[in-house]
Write a protein that holds these residues in place. Structure first.
Motif, PDB file in Angstrom:
ATOM      1  N   THR A 642      14.276 125.927 -34.935  1.00  0.00           N
ATOM      2  CA  THR A 642      15.463 126.579 -35.460  1.00  0.00           C
ATOM      3  C   THR A 642      16.541 125.513 -35.641  1.00  0.00           C
ATOM      4  OG1 THR A 642      17.075 128.309 -35.031  1.00  0.00           O
ATOM      5  CG2 THR A 642      16.163 127.233 -33.118  1.00  0.00           C
ATOM      6  N   TYR A 643      17.384 125.675 -36.668  1.00  0.00           N
ATOM      7  CA  TYR A 643      18.282 124.586 -37.041  1.00  0.00           C
ATOM      8  C   TYR A 643      19.741 124.936 -36.777  1.00  0.00           C
ATOM      9  CZ  TYR A 643      14.234 122.259 -38.871  1.00  0.00           C
ATOM     10  OH  TYR A 643      13.015 121.618 -38.959  1.00  0.00           O
ATOM     11  N   ALA A 644      20.306 124.267 -35.758  1.00  0.00           N
ATOM     12  CA  ALA A 644      21.727 124.391 -35.462  1.00  0.00           C
ATOM     13  C   ALA A 644      22.492 123.411 -36.359  1.00  0.00           C
ATOM     14  CB  ALA A 644      21.982 124.075 -33.996  1.00  0.00           C
ATOM     15  N   ASN A 645      23.782 123.569 -36.437  1.00  0.00           N
ATOM     16  CA  ASN A 645      24.552 122.613 -37.234  1.00  0.00           C
ATOM     17  C   ASN A 645      25.963 122.518 -36.706  1.00  0.00           C
ATOM     18  OD1 ASN A 645      26.584 124.225 -39.083  1.00  0.00           O
ATOM     19  ND2 ASN A 645      24.689 125.424 -38.971  1.00  0.00           N
ATOM     20  N   GLY A 646      26.670 121.498 -37.180  1.00  0.00           N
ATOM     21  CA  GLY A 646      28.044 121.319 -36.760  1.00  0.00           C
ATOM     22  C   GLY A 646      28.755 120.314 -37.639  1.00  0.00           C
ATOM     23  N   MET A 647      30.060 120.306 -37.500  1.00  0.00           N
ATOM     24  CA  MET A 647      30.887 119.376 -38.254  1.00  0.00           C
ATOM     25  C   MET A 647      31.998 118.889 -37.334  1.00  0.00           C
ATOM     26  SD  MET A 647      30.901 121.364 -41.886  1.00  0.00           S
ATOM     27  CE  MET A 647      29.282 121.937 -42.507  1.00  0.00           C
ATOM     28  N   HIS A 648      32.229 117.587 -37.346  1.00  0.00           N
ATOM     29  CA  HIS A 648      33.255 116.998 -36.482  1.00  0.00           C
ATOM     30  C   HIS A 648      34.304 116.295 -37.334  1.00  0.00           C
ATOM     31  CE1 HIS A 648      30.591 116.576 -32.608  1.00  0.00           C
ATOM     32  NE2 HIS A 648      30.336 117.695 -33.252  1.00  0.00           N
TER      33      HIS A 648
END
Lengths: 819, 295
Positions: A642-648
């Motif tokens: 399963t693919y989590a994601n994020g942006m910083h």
């Protein structure tokens, strides 16, 4: 009603024990055990000519000295290549004790067993090893040049080589309106857990069984490896992870030489033996990560949309590849992030060097991939004079394109298909959180004060919850207490809390009545381990399934006893009761008693369960498809990750004079699907960001050309202190549930660290006005770059300066044409 | 990371300590705060046959202050010296420098005299002692001597202490009237050894003009370097003096070595920048004093 625990910011139940100093770590065990210590290679590359132990034999307290020639059978054979992959060209692994040659400083050569560690180290100091020093191969470029070879029979120092291609990327790059080329570099760092590795083994001669305690991320893996090496049946080996003071990946690698040798010697000597790694040993004999050289060619249109992306990666895998090619495979697949290039080709070479082995470190190749992609996005934006966020947005996979198939193969051998995520939504949140639109005003204000500031942004997608499976075992005891076990291990993540939260909701019992055990093969023999942000997804769902099955059984038994339909029952605060009629009820513990028909009563509660009291005299006490006990063991095995994601985003200030780099704000938008415990997720992000700050601004493995690690101590390896980490990490969550698992969760363990090198490079570049191509970066290096920039040796960002420059990073390889 | 075997001595008087040191000679090492010695023992970078632990010796933990200066005993901890208000009032550079020494837990055990005896050219107190023209009081069985800072530091991690000899105290004299001092440094992480550190002392005349501008450095040379940069600013009003010129004047005299944290160029650059900043600050401090006082 019992308060719902899933989603609540429950305080970690393990912390009372751990913070009061009541944790039991490896070195807290086996106080009477003999101690092991190792003579390790002082040379990066050498032939062992002679080992002379004469002076050591007189030391009082010496028990045994072993070299490779003492190791029988499989113990003396090379350590396993854990993850075979067709792209491995020449897989080489080390020996438990070096045979004839050493390939990195720190490789174990002699094992000493003595009455205590002091004596063992005294003995080590008296053993003389004679070497014929060979030319060392240090660094990616040296390995690639292959003037010297690490392994005589491995041409070009190439351990593995893999090409993955979707569409015709080179052609798409060549025919694109604009083309850029980037040469990028990332240095080595390492996990550096607070507690190093350690093994304590004892042989039970009467039972002919072995018990191993080890500070590991996989007890089932270690058990299987040691049983094989020692030629013992699997059921004669128990492996237990006590409290573990951090892993971050280095302890998923197994079996380490010491994990084979300590149990082997314990059995041979029939004595308890313990080895506790010290800090210097950890630096030179455990594992590192991150070191890569990358070349990116990208073709794009006027909007910054990537039409073709052609990437070459040279990956430093150290002296051996026991963990296969996992790290560069992850780099090459997760490089894509939230974007959908028109065509993509990635080719990597995994190269041997005479340095410590490279195995996954939190993020596991993703930080390098994200770095390559995000540097590229920034370069495109700068080239076109466009906003960096706008270029990213032009390339995002859209929510209505989920699930999105990249037509590539991920590290688990399964297709790279994103299951969920809303990248434009995440970016909107990040822009609002950091104040992206207002930053130019802030920059002007700072400039008026003589300050230099910059903002950076970076996005990532992280494959989490990789298979093959995990199990959960849930037992309700006759006291009503619930005992839960899962086979994967804990290194501080808060598993005891979050797994209990899942069970509490299913079984309607208070958290304090649930006891969770992890990483003990006596309790759960089937497991893979803790890595790849998989524990919550894999064990969480397995435990959830098992707990639901227990609930079903409890309601059935209680329904029979209360003579009501199970559908009319609920469980509240450990009591099974009829909905709307709470007086008709029985404690869950009583249900547990009834679930186990007895012949012999041992107390008043069990008298209620004897076969003379319960059950239909015409039926078997235990039905054909049933089992005694209020418990269940079940497994969760998903078809894919399963693919989590994020942006910083980060805002930095660089000192115009001293080149010191200060973090002003650090913002995170994170999507790990449904959140079991927001406090723990945020804690994971905080820890990840702290490690990311280390990797971007402080840490590196400072090898000299002879392969000596110059900073193998906490004095010179600059792990950030609390004073170097932002006081406040601003976090916003987006929850797009995963459709792949019952709980709708995605992993969160590695997220914080993944985009760090990329986001800091972006921000420092923005502050300084020239390109950053190598990370980490120190004040001394930034000062040197400023000098080169002033001398015209590196180009200005185009967006910042009209000054023409002849320098070449990044290089427009075709002239810009506008359609 | 376990030390090699050693014989442990635990004297309770200075005479016993000196007697033990005399007996073991070259094979002996004094253990005070242990913040440098213990790691070296554990890593077996040092393996003295005898450790003479002076922590039980009475009377060594003193900080004596009078109008002429501060005398710090061999067992006075960094934290104790930094927190000593009377010492701070006559020699403010002590506290200014000590708050940059490592971390609180290290300052709680580490001793100021031990740090000087260790003679690490990155140790802040070496620059303080040198800039102020202080001295070390050394003793051995039946003899004692006082050595000026300029002669005490012989090389990196090397002092003029001889086998059998022990540093008993350090003397930090009060600087001249109308003198301001500061300590500035740039370290990779909070509390790390500095890549460059500068102690500065500026003395003004009664008209707030510069009489003297001097600096000393850490992490730049093998032994503490003291520079007199007065010529760039002599006679100028403190707030109109060209402190940048004084910084530039230091450049030619700074010849640092590179290491894994900083190139020689960067260190020299830091030296120039910090020299300017430290002198500017020190002059401001000097000017803010009531006439005749020292801060």
């Amino acid at each position: 009603m019992t308060t719902k625990q899933f989603g609540a910011p429950v305080q970690r139940t393990e912390d009372v024990r751990l913070l009061k100093g009541n944790g039991r770590y490896l070195d807290d065990l086996g106080q009477d055990a003999l101690a092991a210590a190792f003579v390790r290679s002082p040379h990066a590359h050498a032939r062992i000519v002679d080992i002379d132990v004469t002076d050591a034999l007189e030391v009082e307290g010496l028990v045994a000295i072993y070299t490779h020639e003492d190791l029988p059978g499989r113990v003396g054979e090379p350590l396993p290549l854990l993850i075979p992959h067709p792209a491995i060209v020449a897989g080489r692994t080390g020996y438990a004790l070096a045979k004839d040659r050493v390939n990195h400083v720190g490789e174990p050569i002699v094992m000493v067993v003595a009455s205590d560690r002091y004596v063992a180290e005294d003995v080590c100091g008296r053993i003389t090893v004679t070497y014929e020093v060979l030319p060392p191969v240090v660094g990616v470029e040296t390995a690639r040049d292959a003037k010297h070879l690490v392994h005589e029979d491995v041409a070009g120092n190439v351990a593995g080589h893999l090409v993955q291609e979707v569409g015709d990327a080179p052609a798409a790059v060549d025919s694109a309106p604009h083309t850029l080329e980037l040469d990028l570099k990332v240095e080595r760092s390492a996990c550096i857990p607070m507690e190093g590795r350690g093994v304590y083994a004892r042989w039970d001669a009467d039972d002919e069984s072995l018990r191993i305690y080890t500070s590991t991320q996989t007890t089932t893996g270690v058990r299987a490896a040691v049983a094989t090496k020692l030629d013992l049946p699997l059921n004669r080996v128990e492996c237990i992870a006590p409290d573990v003071g951090g892993g971050f990946g280095v302890k998923i690698m197994h079996p380490w030489p010491e994990e084979v040798l300590v149990p082997w010697a314990a059995r041979l000597l029939d004595r308890e033996i313990k080895w506790t790694e010290d800090r210097r040993e950890h630096f030179v004999s455990s594992a590192h990560e991150r070191g890569q050289v990358q070349k990116v060619r990208v073709g794009f249109d006027d909007e910054g949309r990537v039409l073709g992306l052609d990437v070459k990666i040279w990956h430093d895998n150290g002296a051996y590849v026991p963990y296969g090619l996992i790290v560069p495979i992850i780099t090459s697949t997760q490089l894509l992030g939230p974007y959908k290039p028109g065509a993509y080709k990635v080719e990597f070479w995994s190269l041997y060097t005479n340095t410590v082995i490279v195995t996954p470190y939190r993020g596991a190749g993703r930080p390098q991939g994200v770095y390559a992609m995000e540097r590229t996005m920034d370069a495109i934006a700068d080239y076109l004079g466009k906003d960096r966020v706008a270029v990213r947005e032009a390339n995002f996979i859209q929510p209505d394109e989920m699930p999105y198939d990249h037509h590539m193969i991920f590290q688990d051998g399964r297709p790279l298909i994103y299951d969920s995520g809303d990248f434009p939504g995440s970016m909107d949140k990040l822009k609002a959180l950091v104040g992206w639109q207002d930053f130019e005003d802030y920059r002007e204000q700072a400039r008026a004060e003589g300050r230099r500031v910059g903002i950076g942004v970076a996005c990532y997608v992280e494959g989490t919850g990789v298979g093959p499976y995990e199990g959960g075992h849930v037992v309700v005891e006759s006291t009503g207490k619930v005992v839960v076990s899962t086979g994967l291990t804990s290194q501080g993540q808060g598993h005891e809390t979050v797994f209990a939260q899942i069970v509490a909701d299913e079984l309607g019992v208070p958290l304090e009545d649930i006891k969770v055990t992890t990483g003990d093969t006596r309790k759960m023999g089937y497991s893979v381990g803790t890595f790849a942000s998989r524990a919550a997804v894999m064990s969480g769902n397995a435990i959830g399934i098992a707990a639901r099955n227990v609930r079903t059984k409890a309601l059935r038994i209680a329904g029979e006893a209360l003579e009501v339909d199970p559908g009319d029952l609920e469980i509240v605060d450990g009591i099974v009761r009829v909905k709307g009629s709470p007086t008709s009820s029985m404690p869950l513990g009583t249900v547990a008693v009834l679930s186990n028909p007895l012949r012999y009563a041992f107390d008043t509660a069990s008298q209620a369960a004897t076969q003379f009291v319960v059950g239909d005299p015409d039926k078997p006490p235990v039905a054909e498809d049933d089992e005694p006990g209020l418990e269940d063991r079940d497994f969760y095995s998903p078809a894919q990750s399963t693919y989590a994601n994020g942006m910083h985003a980060v805002i930095v200030e660089t000192d115009p004079e001293t080149a010191e780099i200060k973090i002003l704000r650090y913002c995170v938008v994170h999507d790990c699907g449904n959140i079991i415990n927001p406090m723990i997720v945020e804690g994971q992000i905080h820890g990840g960001v702290a490690q990311g700050v280390g990797g971007a601004l402080y840490e590196r493995m400072e090898y000299d050309e002879n392969g000596q690690l110059l900073n193998a101590s906490f004095m010179d390896f600059l792990m950030p202190y609390v004073t170097e980490v932002p006081d406040r990490i601003e976090i916003d969550h987006l929850e797009t549930p995963s459709p792949l698992n019952p709980l709708g969760i995605k992993g969160a363990g590695e997220a914080g660290v993944i985009p760090s090198a990329a986001v800091f490079a972006s921000a420092i570049e923005d502050a300084e006005g020239f390109t950053i191509t190598s990370m980490p970066i120190s004040p001394s290096e930034l000062y040197a770059l400023r000098q080169r920039f002033a001398a015209g040796e590196i180009p200005a960002l185009r967006g910042r300066s009209a000054t023409a420059s002849t320098a070449t990073t990044p290089t427009p390889v075709t002239e810009a044409t506008t359609r | 990371m376990k030390p090699a075997p050693f014989t442990y001595h635990a004297p309770t008087t200075l005479a016993e300590a000196l007697d033990a040191l005399d007996r073991v000679g070259e094979d002996g090492k004094v253990l005070a705060g242990g913040q440098s010695l213990i790691p070296m023992l554990n890593m077996r970078l040092a393996s003295p046959a005898h450790l003479v632990d002076i922590n039980g010796v009475a009377g060594l933990g003193t900080v004596d202050v009078d109008a002429t200066g501060v005398r710090i005993g061999a067992l006075a901890r960094h934290a104790q010296v930094a927190g000593h208000d009377a010492a701070h009032s006559v020699v403010p550079l002590l506290r200014q420098a000590l708050q940059l020494v490592a971390h609180p837990v290290i300052r709680n055990r580490g001793t100021t005299v031990g740090s000087l005896a260790h003679a690490d050219p990155s140790g802040e107190m070496t620059a303080v002692l040198s800039l102020l023209g202080g001295s070390m009081d050394l003793a051995r069985k039946g003899a004692a001597r006082t050595v000026p800072a300029a002669e005490f530091f012989v090389g990196p991690l090397e002092s003029c202490l001889e086998p059998g000899e022990m540093a008993v105290s350090a003397w930090f004299p009060v600087p001249p009237p109308r003198t301001g001092t500061t300590f500035r440094e740039v370290a990779r992480r909070h509390g790390d050894y500095a890549m460059c550190g500068v102690a500065a002392a500026v003395t003004l005349d009664a008209d707030q003009r510069v009489l003297s501008a001097r600096t000393s450095y850490i992490s730049m040379t093998a032994t503490p370097l003291v520079l007199d940069l007065t010529e760039a600013v002599a006679g100028k009003p403190f707030d109109a003096a060209d402190w940048a010129a004084a910084g530039q004047l230091s450049a030619d005299q700074l010849d640092p070595e590179p290491d894994i944290h900083a190139t020689a160029d960067y260190r020299r650059h830091l030296g120039v920048v910090l020299t300017r900043q430290a002198l500017t600050d020190a002059a401001t401090v000097a000017a803010a004093q009531p006439q005749g006082a020292t801060r």
